[in-house]
Design an enzyme around this catalytic site. Sequence first.
Site, mmCIF file in Angstrom:
data_model
loop_
_atom_site.group_PDB
_atom_site.id
_atom_site.type_symbol
_atom_site.label_atom_id
_atom_site.label_comp_id
_atom_site.label_asym_id
_atom_site.label_seq_id
_atom_site.Cartn_x
_atom_site.Cartn_y
_atom_site.Cartn_z
ATOM 1 N N ASP A 75 0.932 -1.136 -0.100
ATOM 2 C CA ASP A 75 0.023 0.047 -0.054
ATOM 3 C C ASP A 75 0.853 1.184 0.097
ATOM 4 O O ASP A 75 2.031 1.215 0.170
ATOM 5 C CB ASP A 75 -1.028 -0.032 1.045
ATOM 6 C CG ASP A 75 -0.406 -0.099 2.489
ATOM 7 O OD1 ASP A 75 0.827 -0.284 2.804
ATOM 8 O OD2 ASP A 75 -0.997 0.230 3.635
ATOM 9 N N TYR A 77 2.775 4.730 0.844
ATOM 10 C CA TYR A 77 3.337 5.080 2.118
ATOM 11 C C TYR A 77 2.796 6.086 2.806
ATOM 12 O O TYR A 77 1.748 7.112 2.526
ATOM 13 C CB TYR A 77 4.836 6.196 1.781
ATOM 14 C CG TYR A 77 6.024 5.589 0.910
ATOM 15 C CD1 TYR A 77 6.684 4.217 1.405
ATOM 16 C CD2 TYR A 77 6.163 5.718 -0.148
ATOM 17 C CE1 TYR A 77 7.692 3.664 0.724
ATOM 18 C CE2 TYR A 77 7.253 4.961 -1.166
ATOM 19 C CZ TYR A 77 7.724 3.952 -0.240
ATOM 20 O OH TYR A 77 8.956 3.406 -1.227
ATOM 21 N N PHE A 88 5.845 1.298 -4.377
ATOM 22 C CA PHE A 88 7.521 1.592 -3.907
ATOM 23 C C PHE A 88 7.882 2.843 -4.269
ATOM 24 O O PHE A 88 9.223 3.455 -3.891
ATOM 25 C CB PHE A 88 8.353 0.281 -4.591
ATOM 26 C CG PHE A 88 8.171 -0.818 -3.967
ATOM 27 C CD1 PHE A 88 8.541 -1.281 -2.824
ATOM 28 C CD2 PHE A 88 7.550 -1.931 -4.777
ATOM 29 C CE1 PHE A 88 8.212 -2.714 -2.265
ATOM 30 C CE2 PHE A 88 7.349 -3.126 -4.512
ATOM 31 C CZ PHE A 88 7.725 -3.567 -2.904
ATOM 32 N N HIS A 193 11.159 -10.414 0.050
ATOM 33 C CA HIS A 193 10.681 -8.915 0.035
ATOM 34 C C HIS A 193 12.121 -8.104 0.239
ATOM 35 O O HIS A 193 12.842 -8.629 0.969
ATOM 36 C CB HIS A 193 9.724 -8.675 1.130
ATOM 37 C CG HIS A 193 9.053 -7.420 1.132
ATOM 38 N ND1 HIS A 193 9.730 -6.080 1.451
ATOM 39 C CD2 HIS A 193 7.738 -6.963 0.442
ATOM 40 C CE1 HIS A 193 8.920 -5.293 1.219
ATOM 41 N NE2 HIS A 193 7.860 -5.603 0.530
#
Length: 229
Positions: A75, A77, A88, A193
């Site tokens: 989701d 920031y 990102f 990740h």
Amino acid sequence: MTKLSASAALADFRASGSPWLALPFFAGGAADAVAARVDERIAAGAEVLPAPQNIFAALALTPLPEVKVVILGQDPYPTPGDANGLAFSYVGARRLPASLKVILAEVEPDKATRGDLTPWARQGVLLLNSALTVEAGQAGAHLRYGWAALADEAVAAVSARATPAAFLLWGAQARARAALVDRDRHGVFESGHPSPLNRARDFPGSAPFGRANAWLAERGLAPIEWRLP
């Protein structure tokens, strides 16, 4: 505080005539239900991010027929001013988020100073979050609002095309969607990740961008210029 209407953002996106609007998420009413739920939080005083014009930025900048690479995030920031609607991607004024720094180190080690990934999106990299909105200071606040159906449908829609695409799936949530991809037609490149909290440290050195470009080139498709301006 940015006042946001998710319903207005949805109306604007619909007016664009985007090919993504054929997805059941938009055609069947799910988008309206999610937008209404987000607007309920706004009415209750929550600050919802990103800015309204950026909620559907990933889909607007990378139309379905132009997708060459898919990268999935979680989701936006949750700090006001940091997100621009692309997974990102970071446009804040402080130092780069830790995960993004790890990602960009695979492009140019120790040279990352900017985090706006818009140049990737304009080349055909779909940077799609599982949730397109979040609340200030509350990461993950909208992950269960119904946005996830859009991510599922977008992945499936890219997979259904005849044109091949590379899927870069990082972390458990993204990798779970590998089942939606036709591996006979498309490339799937999985790893852990990029978060520094990932104790397995199985993202650094995985060379996702070079592998994706090599795969695209083998199929006669132009590679992505991953280095940011």
